[in-house]
Each structure stands twice: as C-alpha cells, then as structure tokens.
Design a protein around this motif. Structure first.
Motif, PDB file in Angstrom:
ATOM      1  N   ALA A  16       0.830  -1.207   0.000  1.00 29.89           N
ATOM      2  CA  ALA A  16       0.000   0.000   0.000  1.00 29.89           C
ATOM      3  C   ALA A  16       0.864   1.257   0.000  1.00 29.89           C
ATOM      4  O   ALA A  16       0.678   2.159  -0.829  1.00 29.89           O
ATOM      5  N   ALA A  20       1.334   3.839  -3.195  1.00 24.94           N
ATOM      6  CA  ALA A  20       0.983   5.252  -3.043  1.00 24.94           C
ATOM      7  C   ALA A  20       2.171   6.128  -3.410  1.00 24.94           C
ATOM      8  O   ALA A  20       2.015   7.167  -4.074  1.00 24.94           O
ATOM      9  N   VAL A 111      -0.917   9.997   4.040  1.00 31.41           N
ATOM     10  CA  VAL A 111      -1.380   8.666   3.630  1.00 31.41           C
ATOM     11  C   VAL A 111      -0.940   7.680   4.711  1.00 31.41           C
ATOM     12  O   VAL A 111       0.257   7.533   4.980  1.00 31.41           O
ATOM     13  N   ALA A 113      -0.499   3.984   5.876  1.00 39.06           N
ATOM     14  CA  ALA A 113      -0.349   2.628   5.319  1.00 39.06           C
ATOM     15  C   ALA A 113       0.381   1.749   6.329  1.00 39.06           C
ATOM     16  O   ALA A 113       1.304   1.008   5.973  1.00 39.06           O
ATOM     17  N   PRO A 271     -10.355   5.732  -0.110  1.00 40.53           N
ATOM     18  CA  PRO A 271      -9.446   5.710   1.045  1.00 40.53           C
ATOM     19  C   PRO A 271      -9.576   6.965   1.914  1.00 40.53           C
ATOM     20  O   PRO A 271      -8.719   7.216   2.755  1.00 40.53           O
ATOM     21  N   CYS A 281      -4.959   3.401   3.547  1.00 40.35           N
ATOM     22  CA  CYS A 281      -4.943   2.380   2.504  1.00 40.35           C
ATOM     23  C   CYS A 281      -4.313   1.101   3.025  1.00 40.35           C
ATOM     24  O   CYS A 281      -3.575   1.094   4.012  1.00 40.35           O
ATOM     25  N   ASP A 286      -8.663  -2.317   5.785  1.00 40.31           N
ATOM     26  CA  ASP A 286      -9.309  -3.433   5.072  1.00 40.31           C
ATOM     27  C   ASP A 286      -9.278  -4.690   5.940  1.00 40.31           C
ATOM     28  O   ASP A 286      -8.253  -5.343   6.060  1.00 40.31           O
ATOM     29  N   THR A 298      -5.473   0.026  -3.185  1.00 42.24           N
ATOM     30  CA  THR A 298      -5.919   1.137  -2.347  1.00 42.24           C
ATOM     31  C   THR A 298      -4.808   2.167  -2.162  1.00 42.24           C
ATOM     32  O   THR A 298      -5.092   3.356  -1.961  1.00 42.24           O
ATOM     33  N   GLY A 299      -3.551   1.738  -2.235  1.00 46.77           N
ATOM     34  CA  GLY A 299      -2.447   2.696  -2.204  1.00 46.77           C
ATOM     35  C   GLY A 299      -2.489   3.609  -3.410  1.00 46.77           C
ATOM     36  O   GLY A 299      -2.288   4.834  -3.299  1.00 46.77           O
ATOM     37  N   ALA A 302      -5.304   6.078  -2.883  1.00 47.31           N
ATOM     38  CA  ALA A 302      -4.944   7.120  -1.926  1.00 47.31           C
ATOM     39  C   ALA A 302      -4.111   8.214  -2.591  1.00 47.31           C
ATOM     40  O   ALA A 302      -4.322   9.409  -2.356  1.00 47.31           O
TER      41      ALA A 302
END
Length: 327
Positions: A16, A20, A111, A113, A271, A281, A286, A298-299, A302
């Motif tokens: 993730a 990102a 972000v 992660a 996200p 993310c 999740d 999802t990264g 984001a």
C-alpha cells in the motif's frame, strides 16, 4: 533533529505505502515514506508468493517488496529509516508527525499505510514453522496444500471463512476451537456444518506445532482438551491460525474514527478518512480482503485522491480575492 516537508507524507511501507509512493512521485508530489519498524510490511516475512499478478513463477515476498521500494525511489520517493511515534492531526492540513529519531515530518496530505498483523497463539513451534506448514492466511497459502490434510484454529468469522475456502484445495479440513460452539455468523456456520470436507474439533487448544523447519516442515499439532486437560496429537500438513488481525492504529487513537476492531473508517469505496487530506490504505482499513494486490490498489487510490485534493486546494487559493495593499 531535522524537519522534512512534502506534499505527500506516507506512514508505513508494504504494497500500500509503496504503491501510493509510486503514484504520488509520478504526480510530482515528491512523497516521503517513513518506513517504520518493518519496511516492506508482512510480505517481508512471507516466503513464496504465487498469486501476485504479473509473475508466472513463484516469487519471494522480500524480493517483491525490494522491487516495489526500488521503483518508488526511482521515480522520486524519499525513503526514511524512521518510525513515527506521534502525529498531530489538529488544524491541518498540513499534518505533522514526529519520528523516533526526533525528526519532524510535515505533509500537505497524509497517507496512512501502517498495515495490520495477524494475531498468533504464541505457542512453541509457531514462529519456527511459519511458512513451513504454519500460516495465518488461507487465501495466500491454501494453494500449497492441494490434496493434503489441513487444520484451522479459531471459531469466529475468519476461521470459518478460512476453513470453507480451504475445501477448494483439501478434502480433509479440521476446524479446532477452544469452545463447544462457534462465534461466527449463523449463515457461515450453516455452510461449514453442511460441508463434508470439514470436521469440527471442539474444546481443544493447540499447545504446540511440531515438525522440522529444515526437513519437511510441520508434521502434527499437540492439542489439549479444555475440559479434561488430556493431550492428543493431530497429524496435519498445514495449519492456519485464524484468530483475527490487529491493525496498527495505535498512533491514531482518538484522532481518527475507527471501527470496533480498530480499523480506520473510510468513506465507502475510497481511502478518504473523516479529515480532509488524510487517507488510509491497505490492511489498516481493510479487514475483509487483506491481500497484497488489494493493498496496492488502495495505495494507488490514496495517491490519486491526494493529488486531486491538492489540486482542489491550489485552485481554491487561486480563486481567493486578492486584497490590494493600501497606499
């Protein structure tokens, strides 16, 4: 002590965080990744990875993470060997974080992660035989036990789902639970009891995982009856610990909304957290899929949402009326 400023601050690495970073760097956001205690995340302790798209042959988890990291650096990401110990999300953006080194990190967007880790039993042989018969992810490793005898330890939704999934590969699945009834949802229990491939084993706990890590791996489990205390053995080729996961969200307690299990709450299908410019993310948000490929996805989301957020902020500043200086 130093201060590092960026348009995109990423806390945590793994699929993730690195994804990102790749997308953020390509958008010229010059991201900073603070990698944390386990750079690369859970895949660094995973040996064979057979289900990541793009590889016909089995690849090694640590190698895959090194490649993602190298790609992120190649396109302009700064990797920091530090662990965030506190965050300030009040009044942002920008948002501030402090590392164990004493350095301060300031991001116009943030972000998160930080991932999640499987809960383990903490009994002898568990860690020594990890990846050699003992696993915490049937979706990841079930394929390696085609036609073999396996066991799942747990009694909640995760355990029942893992057992049901394993019937795709094994004709002999034993579900070991310390009580005499399951905690899983009723519909999942009905599916489990209807399967001829699954045998529940009640009132049992695993005292140890036995086998040789260097020669063949796991061979059997030593069990203890929770009512009588009597010990027994169960021969298995693979064992899956399914007693839940713990998201790494301690930093954000009282600062971001979480669900009952501690996962960060995001806007459905995105996200986005409740705070503007803060995105979560990967496994930290999740609790359903927990796969490397979904974490990477999802990264990417984001980073794209962070880029759009910054563009909106820049546009808003441009649209603000200018006050002329008095003569």
């Amino acid at each position: 002590m130093a201060t590092h400023r960026t348009k995109m601050l990423i806390i945590g690495s793994g699929p993730a965080g690195y994804s990102a970073a790749i997308y953020g760097a390509r958008a010229m956001l010059e991201p900073i990744v603070v990698q944390g205690l386990q750079p690369g995340g859970q895949l660094t302790i995973t040996t064979d990875v057979e289900n990541y798209p793009g590889f016909r042959d089995v690849v090694q988890g640590p190698w895959l993470m090194e490649e993602m990291k190298a790609q992120a650096e190649h396109v302009g990401t700064r990797m920091m060997w530090d662990t965030i110990v506190s965050v300030d999300l009040d009044g942002g953006p920008p948002y501030r974080a402090v590392g164990d080194s004493g350095d301060e990190y300031i991001g116009d967007t943030l972000v998160i992660a930080t991932g999640a880790s499987a809960k383990w039993l903490g009994v002898p042989g568990e860690q020594e035989l990890g990846g050699k018969g003992v696993s915490a992810c049937a979706t990841c490793d079930g394929f390696f036990y085609r036609g073999k005898k396996v066991a799942v330890i747990g009694g909640g939704n995760t355990a029942v789902e893992e057992a049901l999934y394993l019937t795709n590969h094994s004709h002999d699945v034993t579900l070991i639970h310390r009580r005499d009834e399951l905690r899983a949802e009723r519909i999942l229990q009905e599916r489990l009891f209807a399967s001829e491939k699954i045998t529940p084993m009640w009132n049992k706990t695993v005292e140890s995982f036995e086998g040789d890590p260097l020669a063949g791996g796991l061979t059997h489990l030593v069990l203890r009856d929770t009512e009588t205390g009597k010990r027994s053995e169960l021969k298995v080729d693979g064992a899956f610990v399914a007693i839940g996961h713990a998201p790494a969200t301690e930093l954000f307690q009282g600062k971001l909304e979480m669900d009952d299990s501690g996962y960060l709450v995001v806007e459905p299908g995105t996200p986005k957290t409740e705070l503007p410019g803060v995105f979560a993310c990967g496994d930290v948000m999740d609790h359903t899929y927990r796969q490397a490929v979904t974490a990477a996805g999802t990264g990417c989301m984001a980073a794209l949402d962070a880029e759009r957020f910054l563009a909106t902020m820049d546009f808003a500043r441009e649209e603000m009326p200018q006050v002329e200086a008095a003569e």
